[in-house]
Design a protein around this motif. Structure first.
Motif, PDB file in Angstrom:
ATOM      1  N   ASP A 123       0.562  -1.238  -0.122  1.00  0.00           N
ATOM      2  CA  ASP A 123       0.069  -0.001  -0.124  1.00  0.00           C
ATOM      3  C   ASP A 123       0.789   1.315  -0.148  1.00  0.00           C
ATOM      4  OD1 ASP A 123       0.696  -0.122   2.745  1.00  0.00           O
ATOM      5  OD2 ASP A 123      -0.991   0.387   3.468  1.00  0.00           O
ATOM      6  N   ALA A 124       0.407   2.370  -0.327  1.00  0.00           N
ATOM      7  CA  ALA A 124       0.929   3.796  -0.353  1.00  0.00           C
ATOM      8  C   ALA A 124      -0.087   4.689  -0.166  1.00  0.00           C
ATOM      9  CB  ALA A 124       1.496   3.879  -1.870  1.00  0.00           C
ATOM     10  N   GLY A 125       0.450   5.747   0.638  1.00  0.00           N
ATOM     11  CA  GLY A 125      -0.224   6.958   0.929  1.00  0.00           C
ATOM     12  C   GLY A 125      -0.086   8.148  -0.259  1.00  0.00           C
ATOM     13  N   ILE A 126      -1.113   8.787  -0.619  1.00  0.00           N
ATOM     14  CA  ILE A 126      -1.073   9.553  -1.469  1.00  0.00           C
ATOM     15  C   ILE A 126      -1.776  11.053  -1.491  1.00  0.00           C
ATOM     16  CG2 ILE A 126      -1.566  10.127  -4.107  1.00  0.00           C
ATOM     17  CD1 ILE A 126      -1.847   7.073  -4.472  1.00  0.00           C
ATOM     18  N   ASP A 127      -0.899  11.989  -1.676  1.00  0.00           N
ATOM     19  CA  ASP A 127      -1.535  13.439  -1.197  1.00  0.00           C
ATOM     20  C   ASP A 127      -2.394  13.608  -2.405  1.00  0.00           C
ATOM     21  OD1 ASP A 127      -0.258  13.912   1.503  1.00  0.00           O
ATOM     22  OD2 ASP A 127       1.583  14.565   0.599  1.00  0.00           O
ATOM     23  N   VAL A 128      -3.438  14.214  -2.220  1.00  0.00           N
ATOM     24  CA  VAL A 128      -4.248  14.622  -3.191  1.00  0.00           C
ATOM     25  C   VAL A 128      -4.170  16.449  -3.148  1.00  0.00           C
ATOM     26  CG1 VAL A 128      -6.744  15.076  -4.094  1.00  0.00           C
ATOM     27  CG2 VAL A 128      -5.804  12.896  -3.113  1.00  0.00           C
ATOM     28  N   THR A 129      -3.575  16.589  -4.427  1.00  0.00           N
ATOM     29  CA  THR A 129      -3.388  18.259  -4.545  1.00  0.00           C
ATOM     30  C   THR A 129      -4.309  18.826  -5.445  1.00  0.00           C
ATOM     31  OG1 THR A 129      -2.229  17.935  -6.639  1.00  0.00           O
ATOM     32  CG2 THR A 129      -0.787  17.495  -4.461  1.00  0.00           C
ATOM     33  N   GLN A 130      -4.339  20.326  -5.621  1.00  0.00           N
ATOM     34  CA  GLN A 130      -5.336  20.897  -6.283  1.00  0.00           C
ATOM     35  C   GLN A 130      -5.022  20.609  -7.862  1.00  0.00           C
ATOM     36  OE1 GLN A 130      -7.596  22.663  -5.130  1.00  0.00           O
ATOM     37  NE2 GLN A 130      -7.054  22.129  -2.945  1.00  0.00           N
ATOM     38  N   SER A 131      -3.885  20.051  -8.262  1.00  0.00           N
ATOM     39  CA  SER A 131      -3.659  19.628  -9.787  1.00  0.00           C
ATOM     40  C   SER A 131      -4.029  18.222  -9.944  1.00  0.00           C
ATOM     41  CB  SER A 131      -2.176  19.869  -9.949  1.00  0.00           C
ATOM     42  OG  SER A 131      -1.979  19.245 -11.208  1.00  0.00           O
ATOM     43  N   ALA A 138       0.950  10.967  -9.082  1.00  0.00           N
ATOM     44  CA  ALA A 138       1.339  10.157  -7.740  1.00  0.00           C
ATOM     45  C   ALA A 138       0.498   8.930  -7.706  1.00  0.00           C
ATOM     46  CB  ALA A 138       0.915  11.008  -6.473  1.00  0.00           C
ATOM     47  N   GLU A 139      -0.574   8.695  -8.275  1.00  0.00           N
ATOM     48  CA  GLU A 139      -1.019   7.527  -8.119  1.00  0.00           C
ATOM     49  C   GLU A 139      -0.442   6.385  -8.965  1.00  0.00           C
ATOM     50  OE1 GLU A 139      -5.735   9.068  -7.344  1.00  0.00           O
ATOM     51  OE2 GLU A 139      -5.088   8.196  -9.287  1.00  0.00           O
ATOM     52  N   GLN A 140       0.022   6.966 -10.300  1.00  0.00           N
ATOM     53  CA  GLN A 140       0.617   6.095 -11.215  1.00  0.00           C
ATOM     54  C   GLN A 140       2.034   5.554 -10.634  1.00  0.00           C
ATOM     55  OE1 GLN A 140      -0.409   4.500 -13.927  1.00  0.00           O
ATOM     56  NE2 GLN A 140       1.465   3.519 -14.248  1.00  0.00           N
ATOM     57  N   THR A 141       2.639   6.250 -10.032  1.00  0.00           N
ATOM     58  CA  THR A 141       3.890   6.145  -9.379  1.00  0.00           C
ATOM     59  C   THR A 141       3.724   5.020  -8.138  1.00  0.00           C
ATOM     60  OG1 THR A 141       4.892   8.371 -10.064  1.00  0.00           O
ATOM     61  CG2 THR A 141       5.790   7.215  -8.144  1.00  0.00           C
ATOM     62  N   ALA A 142       2.927   5.283  -7.433  1.00  0.00           N
ATOM     63  CA  ALA A 142       2.528   4.403  -6.305  1.00  0.00           C
ATOM     64  C   ALA A 142       2.367   3.087  -6.801  1.00  0.00           C
ATOM     65  CB  ALA A 142       1.172   4.955  -5.478  1.00  0.00           C
TER      66      ALA A 142
END
Length: 168
Positions: A123-131, A138-142
């Protein structure tokens, strides 16, 4: 006399190690029984982008060469999930958790019997930005990193099984 006393304990510990039953998994390197077993595993197709990533990572780690007859078949089922759990003051999601789980079965190609039936997860945590682009990247890299971690776990467990079955 003092330097001899300092050497006595390490020498005693090293002598004790020779009596343990631990043995390296890849004893003979690429020519050993475990490496040979890994290279004779055919990984079945896995659906979706995450399946493609995991299958390629597995084939890379097992060093599958050519189209020779496989002794084993590896079947993998994936569950890819993204859950939002952090919120901002405006009730938009600020953090996501992406989880990739795999259930895999190692099957003897000759008999069809299941030799290994286990699960692996990353699993991985992902910051959701305004972009939106930054969040998708970030989702793809994770996903790419989790596919590598799953492949590492699966290959380690299959190698451990192969090492135990060849030492019997």
């Amino acid at each position: 006399m003092r330097p001899l006393a300092r050497l006595a304990l390490p020498l005693a510990l090293v002598a004790g190690l020779s009596a343990c039953s631990l043995r390296p998994l890849y004893v003979d390197g690429g020519a050993g029984s475990v490496a040979s077993a890994l290279s004779s595993v055919e990984v079945s197709a896995i659906g979706g982008q995450s399946g493609w990533l995991v299958r390629n990572a597995l084939n890379d780690r097992m060093h599958r060469q050519g189209e020779s007859a496989a002794r084993y078949k590896l079947e993998v089922e994936l569950d890819d999930d993204i859950t939002g759990f952090g919120t901002r003051l405006d009730n938009t999601i600020s953090r996501e958790r992406r989880t990739l789980r795999a259930r895999y079965r190692l099957i003897d190609a000759a008999t069809g019997s299941v030799l290994l039936d286990q699960t692996a997860a990353a699993d991985a945590g992902i910051d959701v930005t305004q972009s939106d682009y930054a969040t998708l990247a970030a989702e793809q890299t994770a996903l790419e990193r989790m596919a590598d971690r799953l492949a590492d776990q699966i290959v380690a467990r299959v190698a451990t099984y192969a090492g135990r079955s060849t030492n019997r």
